[in-house]
Design a protein around this motif. Structure first.
Motif, PDB file in Angstrom:
ATOM      1  N   SER A   1       9.239 -56.869 -19.286  1.00 27.41           N
ATOM      2  CA  SER A   1       8.678 -55.760 -20.048  1.00 27.41           C
ATOM      3  C   SER A   1       7.230 -55.489 -19.639  1.00 27.41           C
ATOM      4  O   SER A   1       6.839 -54.346 -19.397  1.00 27.41           O
ATOM      5  CB  SER A   1       8.745 -56.057 -21.548  1.00 27.41           C
ATOM      6  OG  SER A   1       8.027 -55.093 -22.280  1.00 27.41           O
ATOM      7  N   LYS A   2       6.435 -56.576 -19.540  1.00 28.94           N
ATOM      8  CA  LYS A   2       5.004 -56.430 -19.250  1.00 28.94           C
ATOM      9  C   LYS A   2       4.745 -55.882 -17.853  1.00 28.94           C
ATOM     10  O   LYS A   2       3.753 -55.197 -17.614  1.00 28.94           O
ATOM     11  CB  LYS A   2       4.298 -57.778 -19.411  1.00 28.94           C
ATOM     12  CG  LYS A   2       4.267 -58.316 -20.833  1.00 28.94           C
ATOM     13  CD  LYS A   2       3.401 -57.456 -21.734  1.00 28.94           C
ATOM     14  CE  LYS A   2       3.156 -58.106 -23.091  1.00 28.94           C
ATOM     15  NZ  LYS A   2       4.389 -58.318 -23.877  1.00 28.94           N
ATOM     16  N   ILE A   3       5.630 -56.163 -16.909  1.00 32.59           N
ATOM     17  CA  ILE A   3       5.411 -55.715 -15.546  1.00 32.59           C
ATOM     18  C   ILE A   3       5.489 -54.192 -15.435  1.00 32.59           C
ATOM     19  O   ILE A   3       4.932 -53.583 -14.519  1.00 32.59           O
ATOM     20  CB  ILE A   3       6.431 -56.394 -14.595  1.00 32.59           C
ATOM     21  CG1 ILE A   3       5.840 -56.484 -13.182  1.00 32.59           C
ATOM     22  CG2 ILE A   3       7.777 -55.679 -14.590  1.00 32.59           C
ATOM     23  CD1 ILE A   3       6.565 -57.426 -12.269  1.00 32.59           C
ATOM     24  N   ASN A   4       6.150 -53.562 -16.400  1.00 32.31           N
ATOM     25  CA  ASN A   4       6.243 -52.094 -16.430  1.00 32.31           C
ATOM     26  C   ASN A   4       5.260 -51.461 -17.415  1.00 32.31           C
ATOM     27  O   ASN A   4       5.279 -50.244 -17.623  1.00 32.31           O
ATOM     28  CB  ASN A   4       7.670 -51.675 -16.792  1.00 32.31           C
ATOM     29  CG  ASN A   4       8.673 -52.053 -15.708  1.00 32.31           C
ATOM     30  OD1 ASN A   4       8.432 -51.826 -14.532  1.00 32.31           O
ATOM     31  ND2 ASN A   4       9.788 -52.655 -16.103  1.00 32.31           N
ATOM     32  N   ALA A   5       4.404 -52.310 -18.001  1.00 32.35           N
ATOM     33  CA  ALA A   5       3.425 -51.802 -18.969  1.00 32.35           C
ATOM     34  C   ALA A   5       2.176 -51.292 -18.254  1.00 32.35           C
ATOM     35  O   ALA A   5       1.877 -51.688 -17.119  1.00 32.35           O
ATOM     36  CB  ALA A   5       3.055 -52.911 -19.944  1.00 32.35           C
ATOM     37  N   TYR A   6       1.451 -50.412 -18.933  1.00 35.67           N
ATOM     38  CA  TYR A   6       0.170 -49.910 -18.432  1.00 35.67           C
ATOM     39  C   TYR A   6      -0.955 -50.737 -19.060  1.00 35.67           C
ATOM     40  O   TYR A   6      -0.772 -51.341 -20.132  1.00 35.67           O
ATOM     41  CB  TYR A   6       0.009 -48.428 -18.762  1.00 35.67           C
ATOM     42  CG  TYR A   6       0.932 -47.539 -17.950  1.00 35.67           C
ATOM     43  CD1 TYR A   6       0.500 -46.989 -16.735  1.00 35.67           C
ATOM     44  CD2 TYR A   6       2.230 -47.272 -18.381  1.00 35.67           C
ATOM     45  CE1 TYR A   6       1.346 -46.190 -15.974  1.00 35.67           C
ATOM     46  CE2 TYR A   6       3.081 -46.473 -17.625  1.00 35.67           C
ATOM     47  CZ  TYR A   6       2.637 -45.945 -16.424  1.00 35.67           C
ATOM     48  OH  TYR A   6       3.475 -45.165 -15.667  1.00 35.67           O
ATOM     49  N   PRO A   7      -2.128 -50.794 -18.424  1.00 35.72           N
ATOM     50  CA  PRO A   7      -3.221 -51.628 -18.936  1.00 35.72           C
ATOM     51  C   PRO A   7      -3.549 -51.411 -20.409  1.00 35.72           C
ATOM     52  O   PRO A   7      -3.805 -52.377 -21.135  1.00 35.72           O
ATOM     53  CB  PRO A   7      -4.408 -51.234 -18.040  1.00 35.72           C
ATOM     54  CG  PRO A   7      -3.761 -50.896 -16.736  1.00 35.72           C
ATOM     55  CD  PRO A   7      -2.476 -50.204 -17.110  1.00 35.72           C
ATOM     56  N   HIS A   8      -3.509 -50.153 -20.868  1.00 37.68           N
ATOM     57  CA  HIS A   8      -3.890 -49.900 -22.263  1.00 37.68           C
ATOM     58  C   HIS A   8      -2.891 -50.482 -23.259  1.00 37.68           C
ATOM     59  O   HIS A   8      -3.181 -50.582 -24.454  1.00 37.68           O
ATOM     60  CB  HIS A   8      -4.054 -48.388 -22.497  1.00 37.68           C
ATOM     61  CG  HIS A   8      -2.754 -47.640 -22.539  1.00 37.68           C
ATOM     62  ND1 HIS A   8      -2.173 -47.118 -21.399  1.00 37.68           N
ATOM     63  CD2 HIS A   8      -1.924 -47.331 -23.580  1.00 37.68           C
ATOM     64  CE1 HIS A   8      -1.039 -46.516 -21.737  1.00 37.68           C
ATOM     65  NE2 HIS A   8      -0.857 -46.628 -23.042  1.00 37.68           N
ATOM     66  N   GLU A   9      -1.725 -50.875 -22.760  1.00 39.02           N
ATOM     67  CA  GLU A   9      -0.701 -51.441 -23.633  1.00 39.02           C
ATOM     68  C   GLU A   9      -0.842 -52.962 -23.782  1.00 39.02           C
ATOM     69  O   GLU A   9      -0.098 -53.575 -24.546  1.00 39.02           O
ATOM     70  CB  GLU A   9       0.691 -51.113 -23.089  1.00 39.02           C
ATOM     71  CG  GLU A   9       0.988 -49.613 -23.066  1.00 39.02           C
ATOM     72  CD  GLU A   9       2.347 -49.294 -22.471  1.00 39.02           C
ATOM     73  OE1 GLU A   9       3.236 -48.881 -23.240  1.00 39.02           O
ATOM     74  OE2 GLU A   9       2.521 -49.471 -21.249  1.00 39.02           O
ATOM     75  N   LEU A  10      -1.784 -53.548 -23.052  1.00 42.17           N
ATOM     76  CA  LEU A  10      -2.006 -54.992 -23.112  1.00 42.17           C
ATOM     77  C   LEU A  10      -3.312 -55.311 -23.832  1.00 42.17           C
ATOM     78  O   LEU A  10      -4.258 -54.527 -23.810  1.00 42.17           O
ATOM     79  CB  LEU A  10      -2.059 -55.587 -21.701  1.00 42.17           C
ATOM     80  CG  LEU A  10      -0.852 -55.383 -20.797  1.00 42.17           C
ATOM     81  CD1 LEU A  10      -1.068 -56.120 -19.484  1.00 42.17           C
ATOM     82  CD2 LEU A  10       0.419 -55.859 -21.467  1.00 42.17           C
ATOM     83  N   SER A  11      -3.358 -56.486 -24.439  1.00 42.81           N
ATOM     84  CA  SER A  11      -4.585 -56.949 -25.087  1.00 42.81           C
ATOM     85  C   SER A  11      -5.599 -57.357 -24.016  1.00 42.81           C
ATOM     86  O   SER A  11      -5.266 -57.487 -22.830  1.00 42.81           O
ATOM     87  CB  SER A  11      -4.282 -58.161 -25.973  1.00 42.81           C
ATOM     88  OG  SER A  11      -3.885 -59.268 -25.174  1.00 42.81           O
ATOM     89  N   GLY A  12      -6.841 -57.582 -24.450  1.00 39.48           N
ATOM     90  CA  GLY A  12      -7.882 -57.998 -23.511  1.00 39.48           C
ATOM     91  C   GLY A  12      -7.536 -59.297 -22.820  1.00 39.48           C
ATOM     92  O   GLY A  12      -7.745 -59.452 -21.605  1.00 39.48           O
ATOM     93  N   GLY A  13      -6.988 -60.246 -23.574  1.00 31.57           N
ATOM     94  CA  GLY A  13      -6.601 -61.525 -22.997  1.00 31.57           C
ATOM     95  C   GLY A  13      -5.489 -61.389 -21.979  1.00 31.57           C
ATOM     96  O   GLY A  13      -5.498 -62.046 -20.926  1.00 31.57           O
ATOM     97  N   MET A  14      -4.509 -60.510 -22.264  1.00 31.38           N
ATOM     98  CA  MET A  14      -3.411 -60.284 -21.323  1.00 31.38           C
ATOM     99  C   MET A  14      -3.915 -59.610 -20.042  1.00 31.38           C
ATOM    100  O   MET A  14      -3.478 -59.949 -18.937  1.00 31.38           O
ATOM    101  CB  MET A  14      -2.325 -59.416 -21.980  1.00 31.38           C
ATOM    102  CG  MET A  14      -1.446 -60.123 -22.976  1.00 31.38           C
ATOM    103  SD  MET A  14      -0.423 -61.398 -22.215  1.00 31.38           S
ATOM    104  CE  MET A  14      -1.003 -62.841 -23.086  1.00 31.38           C
TER     105      MET A  14
END
Length: 315
Positions: free
Chosen positions: A142-155
């Motif tokens: 799932s995360k590999i298809n996410a955009y940066p704004h969809e992740l937390s700062g730590g991620m």
């Protein structure tokens, strides 16, 4: 222990103003070396000198930067592009500035791999998933298809670290890698960097103003003040027995769990590079200042205890 990076007598100027004064650093392979001090002391300029990513107005007038026995100050820009991200990787203060908001995490990790390694898209995708798993990113598909704004700062910070792992970088420059992260995430990121150091033998140059954080991770500590290195020692020795008045003041300013102890502060502010301060740069803020000596003589970094160096006339 073999040295992987050695900075010798580095002097950096912005026009007529000097920002770094005879910087000497030696990083051994597999070591975490912390460069600490207040904002504006020259930590990031030192790191950017190694990356050769200085502002156009910055000029290195003298010195050497030896990486794997080669003086990279003589490298062409093409040679530096091959070195950056491949052998020397950077974890910036703000990962959002390094991740393109228009591309997915997967695309960016894959691109960073293919820039430095000759491989197919399929091979790069496999490697991307491997390194994202190494940095403990959950639900990779799932995360590999996410955009940066969809992740937390730590991620996002973990993604940057994954990019460094993907190219097997020998030197990782972590410039305030836990800025703007909460305490729990800070520990997770630093534990991850420590694990990378242990597992892959990666050398870490940790840039930080957070002595409490550094105390738990650094093998070696160098303290900077106003473009000078004022103290150097192994991590345990430094935190047990700081010598330079600036280092002692930094340690005394750390919060404690004892409510009876008053929090100390360092009076004044670090000088700008435009200020012409004679003698020791720290003397206007130093409680041990001797007008006869400290205001006229610039101290040299000398061995005060075995393998423990400080630049102070009064110690």
């Amino acid at each position: 222990m073999k040295s992987i990076l050695e900075i010798k007598n580095l002097n950096l100027f912005f026009g007529e103003y000097q920002a770094l004064y005879d910087i000497n650093l030696n990083l051994n392979k597999g070591e975490m070396h912390a460069l600490v001090g207040e904002s504006g002391c020259g930590k990031t300029m030192t790191a950017m000198s190694v990356m050769r990513l200085l502002p156009k107005t910055a000029i290195i007038k003298s010195g050497e930067i030896i990486f794997n026995d080669n003086n990279i100050l003589y490298y062409t820009e093409k040679q530096m592009r091959e070195l950056r991200g491949n052998k020397i990787a950077l974890i910036p203060q703000d990962p959002m500035t390094s991740l393109n908001p228009l591309y997915t995490i997967g695309n960016q990790v894959i691109e960073s791999i293919r820039v430095h390694k000759k491989c197919s898209h399929q091979q790069a995708m496999k490697k991307a998933k491997e390194v994202l798993d190494m940095v403990k990113i959950p639900d990779i598909c799932s995360k590999i298809n996410a955009y940066p704004h969809e992740l937390s700062g730590g991620m996002k910070q973990r993604v940057i670290i994954a990019m460094a792992l993907a190219t097997n970088a020998e030197l990782l420059i972590a410039d305030e890698p836990t800025t703007a992260l909460d305490v729990t995430i800070q520990k997770q990121i630093m534990d991850l960097i420590k694990e990378i150091k242990k597992e892959f033998g990666t050398t870490i140059l940790l840039i930080s103003h957070d002595l409490a954080l550094v105390s738990n991770y650094a093998d070696y500590v160098s303290v900077m003040y106003s473009g000078h290195i004022v103290e150097e020692a192994q991590g345990k020795e430094f935190f047990k027995n700081p010598i330079h008045p600036y280092s002692i003041a930094l340690m005394d300013s750390l919060p404690t769990r004892n409510p009876a102890l008053k929090l100390k502060t360092i009076e004044g502010a670090p000088p700008s590079i435009q200020e012409n301060i004679s003698g020791c740069k720290f003397h206007p803020r130093c409680e041990l200042c001797s007008p006869k000596n400290c205001k006229t003589t610039s101290p040299l970094l000398k061995e005060k205890l075995p393998n423990h160096y400080a630049a102070c006339l009064m110690k």
